[in-house]
Design a protein around this motif. Structure first.
Motif, PDB file in Angstrom:
ATOM      1  N   SER A   1      -5.911 -24.181   5.691  1.00 24.10           N
ATOM      2  CA  SER A   1      -7.183 -24.804   6.341  1.00 24.10           C
ATOM      3  C   SER A   1      -8.339 -23.736   6.603  1.00 24.10           C
ATOM      4  O   SER A   1      -9.389 -24.096   7.077  1.00 24.10           O
ATOM      5  CB  SER A   1      -7.051 -25.801   7.671  1.00 24.10           C
ATOM      6  OG  SER A   1      -6.541 -24.824   8.867  1.00 24.10           O
ATOM      7  N   GLN A   2      -8.200 -22.620   6.389  1.00 23.44           N
ATOM      8  CA  GLN A   2      -9.127 -21.686   6.511  1.00 23.44           C
ATOM      9  C   GLN A   2      -9.229 -20.558   5.479  1.00 23.44           C
ATOM     10  O   GLN A   2      -8.603 -20.392   4.566  1.00 23.44           O
ATOM     11  CB  GLN A   2      -8.876 -20.719   7.997  1.00 23.44           C
ATOM     12  CG  GLN A   2      -8.327 -21.552   9.103  1.00 23.44           C
ATOM     13  CD  GLN A   2      -8.160 -20.851  10.333  1.00 23.44           C
ATOM     14  OE1 GLN A   2      -8.960 -20.038  10.573  1.00 23.44           O
ATOM     15  NE2 GLN A   2      -7.276 -21.202  11.423  1.00 23.44           N
ATOM     16  N   LYS A   3     -10.476 -19.715   5.691  1.00 23.87           N
ATOM     17  CA  LYS A   3     -10.843 -18.711   4.623  1.00 23.87           C
ATOM     18  C   LYS A   3     -10.692 -17.140   5.310  1.00 23.87           C
ATOM     19  O   LYS A   3     -11.228 -17.097   6.440  1.00 23.87           O
ATOM     20  CB  LYS A   3     -12.214 -19.056   4.236  1.00 23.87           C
ATOM     21  CG  LYS A   3     -12.415 -20.243   3.345  1.00 23.87           C
ATOM     22  CD  LYS A   3     -13.701 -20.308   2.806  1.00 23.87           C
ATOM     23  CE  LYS A   3     -14.893 -20.169   3.800  1.00 23.87           C
ATOM     24  NZ  LYS A   3     -16.082 -20.211   3.064  1.00 23.87           N
ATOM     25  N   PHE A   4      -9.984 -16.417   4.855  1.00 24.88           N
ATOM     26  CA  PHE A   4      -9.739 -15.158   5.125  1.00 24.88           C
ATOM     27  C   PHE A   4      -9.993 -14.032   4.185  1.00 24.88           C
ATOM     28  O   PHE A   4      -9.673 -14.253   2.700  1.00 24.88           O
ATOM     29  CB  PHE A   4      -8.406 -14.906   5.625  1.00 24.88           C
ATOM     30  CG  PHE A   4      -8.305 -15.453   7.034  1.00 24.88           C
ATOM     31  CD1 PHE A   4      -8.441 -14.770   8.429  1.00 24.88           C
ATOM     32  CD2 PHE A   4      -8.072 -16.728   7.340  1.00 24.88           C
ATOM     33  CE1 PHE A   4      -8.270 -15.343   9.645  1.00 24.88           C
ATOM     34  CE2 PHE A   4      -7.862 -17.299   8.630  1.00 24.88           C
ATOM     35  CZ  PHE A   4      -7.957 -16.693   9.792  1.00 24.88           C
ATOM     36  N   SER A   5     -10.407 -12.890   4.395  1.00 28.42           N
ATOM     37  CA  SER A   5     -10.217 -11.723   3.585  1.00 28.42           C
ATOM     38  C   SER A   5      -9.654 -10.518   4.194  1.00 28.42           C
ATOM     39  O   SER A   5      -9.742 -10.310   5.387  1.00 28.42           O
ATOM     40  CB  SER A   5     -11.786 -11.106   3.191  1.00 28.42           C
ATOM     41  OG  SER A   5     -12.233 -12.345   2.222  1.00 28.42           O
ATOM     42  N   PHE A   6      -8.592  -9.992   3.654  1.00 26.39           N
ATOM     43  CA  PHE A   6      -7.851  -8.810   3.695  1.00 26.39           C
ATOM     44  C   PHE A   6      -8.131  -7.712   2.971  1.00 26.39           C
ATOM     45  O   PHE A   6      -7.929  -7.583   1.713  1.00 26.39           O
ATOM     46  CB  PHE A   6      -6.309  -9.305   3.745  1.00 26.39           C
ATOM     47  CG  PHE A   6      -6.074 -10.476   4.675  1.00 26.39           C
ATOM     48  CD1 PHE A   6      -5.799 -10.733   6.020  1.00 26.39           C
ATOM     49  CD2 PHE A   6      -5.718 -11.796   3.875  1.00 26.39           C
ATOM     50  CE1 PHE A   6      -5.540 -11.926   6.679  1.00 26.39           C
ATOM     51  CE2 PHE A   6      -5.791 -12.924   4.617  1.00 26.39           C
ATOM     52  CZ  PHE A   6      -5.440 -12.929   5.816  1.00 26.39           C
ATOM     53  N   ILE A   7      -8.531  -6.441   3.694  1.00 19.61           N
ATOM     54  CA  ILE A   7      -8.882  -5.313   3.173  1.00 19.61           C
ATOM     55  C   ILE A   7      -7.379  -4.396   3.010  1.00 19.61           C
ATOM     56  O   ILE A   7      -6.814  -4.273   4.075  1.00 19.61           O
ATOM     57  CB  ILE A   7     -10.066  -4.530   3.644  1.00 19.61           C
ATOM     58  CG1 ILE A   7     -11.146  -5.462   3.701  1.00 19.61           C
ATOM     59  CG2 ILE A   7     -10.453  -3.212   2.728  1.00 19.61           C
ATOM     60  CD1 ILE A   7     -11.611  -6.115   2.581  1.00 19.61           C
ATOM     61  N   TYR A   8      -7.061  -3.927   1.834  1.00 17.72           N
ATOM     62  CA  TYR A   8      -5.963  -3.093   1.808  1.00 17.72           C
ATOM     63  C   TYR A   8      -6.449  -1.485   1.344  1.00 17.72           C
ATOM     64  O   TYR A   8      -7.504  -1.588   0.369  1.00 17.72           O
ATOM     65  CB  TYR A   8      -4.884  -3.575   1.001  1.00 17.72           C
ATOM     66  CG  TYR A   8      -4.159  -4.825   1.602  1.00 17.72           C
ATOM     67  CD1 TYR A   8      -2.926  -4.660   2.016  1.00 17.72           C
ATOM     68  CD2 TYR A   8      -4.399  -6.129   1.225  1.00 17.72           C
ATOM     69  CE1 TYR A   8      -2.185  -5.677   2.586  1.00 17.72           C
ATOM     70  CE2 TYR A   8      -4.002  -7.169   1.707  1.00 17.72           C
ATOM     71  CZ  TYR A   8      -2.842  -7.088   2.450  1.00 17.72           C
ATOM     72  OH  TYR A   8      -2.086  -8.126   3.008  1.00 17.72           O
ATOM     73  N   GLU A   9      -5.630  -0.575   1.863  1.00 19.89           N
ATOM     74  CA  GLU A   9      -5.855   0.636   1.068  1.00 19.89           C
ATOM     75  C   GLU A   9      -4.674   0.881   0.192  1.00 19.89           C
ATOM     76  O   GLU A   9      -3.549   0.927   0.357  1.00 19.89           O
ATOM     77  CB  GLU A   9      -5.876   1.766   1.982  1.00 19.89           C
ATOM     78  CG  GLU A   9      -5.966   3.386   1.566  1.00 19.89           C
ATOM     79  CD  GLU A   9      -5.932   4.461   2.572  1.00 19.89           C
ATOM     80  OE1 GLU A   9      -6.597   5.269   2.286  1.00 19.89           O
ATOM     81  OE2 GLU A   9      -5.193   4.101   3.479  1.00 19.89           O
ATOM     82  N   ALA A  10      -5.332   1.064  -1.281  1.00 18.29           N
ATOM     83  CA  ALA A  10      -4.063   1.306  -2.307  1.00 18.29           C
ATOM     84  C   ALA A  10      -3.921   2.718  -2.390  1.00 18.29           C
ATOM     85  O   ALA A  10      -5.040   3.184  -2.663  1.00 18.29           O
ATOM     86  CB  ALA A  10      -4.213   0.388  -3.443  1.00 18.29           C
TER      87      ALA A  10
ATOM     88  N   ASN B   1      -1.605  -0.973   2.079  1.00 15.34           N
ATOM     89  CA  ASN B   1      -1.649  -1.015   3.588  1.00 15.34           C
ATOM     90  C   ASN B   1      -2.949  -1.752   4.175  1.00 15.34           C
ATOM     91  O   ASN B   1      -3.838  -1.189   3.882  1.00 15.34           O
ATOM     92  CB  ASN B   1      -1.542   0.555   4.160  1.00 15.34           C
ATOM     93  CG  ASN B   1      -0.091   1.131   3.876  1.00 15.34           C
ATOM     94  OD1 ASN B   1       0.810   0.713   4.478  1.00 15.34           O
ATOM     95  ND2 ASN B   1      -0.132   1.959   3.329  1.00 15.34           N
ATOM     96  N   LEU B   2      -2.761  -2.662   4.814  1.00 18.02           N
ATOM     97  CA  LEU B   2      -3.712  -3.505   5.417  1.00 18.02           C
ATOM     98  C   LEU B   2      -4.478  -2.529   6.495  1.00 18.02           C
ATOM     99  O   LEU B   2      -4.049  -2.006   7.190  1.00 18.02           O
ATOM    100  CB  LEU B   2      -3.129  -4.764   6.156  1.00 18.02           C
ATOM    101  CG  LEU B   2      -4.087  -5.638   6.980  1.00 18.02           C
ATOM    102  CD1 LEU B   2      -5.038  -6.299   5.664  1.00 18.02           C
ATOM    103  CD2 LEU B   2      -3.415  -6.857   7.635  1.00 18.02           C
TER     104      LEU B   2
END
Length: 264
Positions: free
Chosen positions: A16-25, A176-177
């Motif tokens: 029911s929600q919007k999210f963005s998750f940044i990861y270091e690859a 990694n987040l």
């Protein structure tokens, strides 16, 4: 039954929600140079039951493409990290952009997670360990139910919480987040891809290796092709082609080891 009700509850919250998750690859493309580590920031955009994982620069190019059609993408076929998921249907697809065409590669390998009782804190999140095999590698993941999203970086998903950290057992690839953004922006500029399989994927990669600068069609038309270096001096394109082929051969450690391409 309690676990099932809990998972259904977090699924309702999640979708029911919007999210963005940044990861270091971080990843090692050359197995003979283990100290040569590539590092990129990548983003997982999640909305309702769909997500897209891609390099942050690719997202910027996608945005430009939507606005004026002039987005630019990385050269090559291997080690493109663009992944689309439909979490409800458990459908995972890679998108490879090559010579202006988008190709859709369905990921049919099933992730059979083995969840451990082992727990630890990763950043501010209480996380739990899980393992699975994918792409000829064994992967160790840490997920948290404090971020109740059954998703993660790249092709990884299906755990009862967001994957905050994952790496293969050889420590050659890791995600990694590093940041969570509520109200993320999910959009797709690659909506008309050509469907392929791994055999066609290999054909595309070998085509790139044989002609990385796509000069053969121009030569067939009788055109002269040269390359101008940073010093402004023109050089034979065949020299530049050999340099690129050498680089491709050195990048001999793809994330999907079971689909490693033999160029020789």
């Amino acid at each position: 039954m309690k676990f099932l009700l809990f998972f259904l509850g977090i699924s309702t919250f999640c979708f029911s929600q919007k999210f963005s998750f940044i990861y270091e690859a971080k990843y090692k493309l050359d197995s003979e140079r283990p100290d040569d580590i590539n590092s990129d920031n990548m983003i997982l955009d999640l909305k309702n039951n769909a997500s897209i994982f891609r390099d942050l620069q690719d997202k910027q190019s996608d945005s430009i493409k939507l606005n004026n059609g002039n987005g630019r993408y990385k050269m090559g076929v291997e080690n493109q990290f663009y992944v689309k998921k439909n979490l409800t249907q458990k459908k995972i697809e890679k998108v490879i952009t090559y010579l202006g065409t988008d190709y859709l590669l369905p990921i049919e390998e099933v992730l059979n997670w083995k969840i451990s009782s082992e727990q630890k804190m990763i950043g501010k999140y209480k996380s739990q360990k899980a393992e699975a095999n994918y792409g000829g590698r064994n992967w160790i993941a840490w997920f948290t139910t404090e971020l109740p999203f059954s998703d993660g970086p790249y092709v990884f998903s299906g755990l009862p919480g967001l994957i905050v950290s994952i790496q293969d057992s050889n420590n050659e690839y890791s995600f990694n987040l590093i940041e969570v953004k509520k109200g993320g922006n999910l959009f797709d500029a690659r909506t008309k891809p050509v469907k392929i399989d791994w055999e066609k994927y290999e054909t595309l990669a070998k085509s790139y290796f044989n002609d990385p600068y796509d000069i053969n069609p121009k030569l067939a038309m009788g055109k002269t092709v040269t390359f101008t270096g940073p010093n402004g001096i023109a050089m034979d394109i065949s020299v530049k082609t050999k340099e690129m082929q050498k680089n491709i051969l050195q990048e001999n450690n793809p994330i999907e080891l079971n689909h490693k391409i033999n160029y020789k």
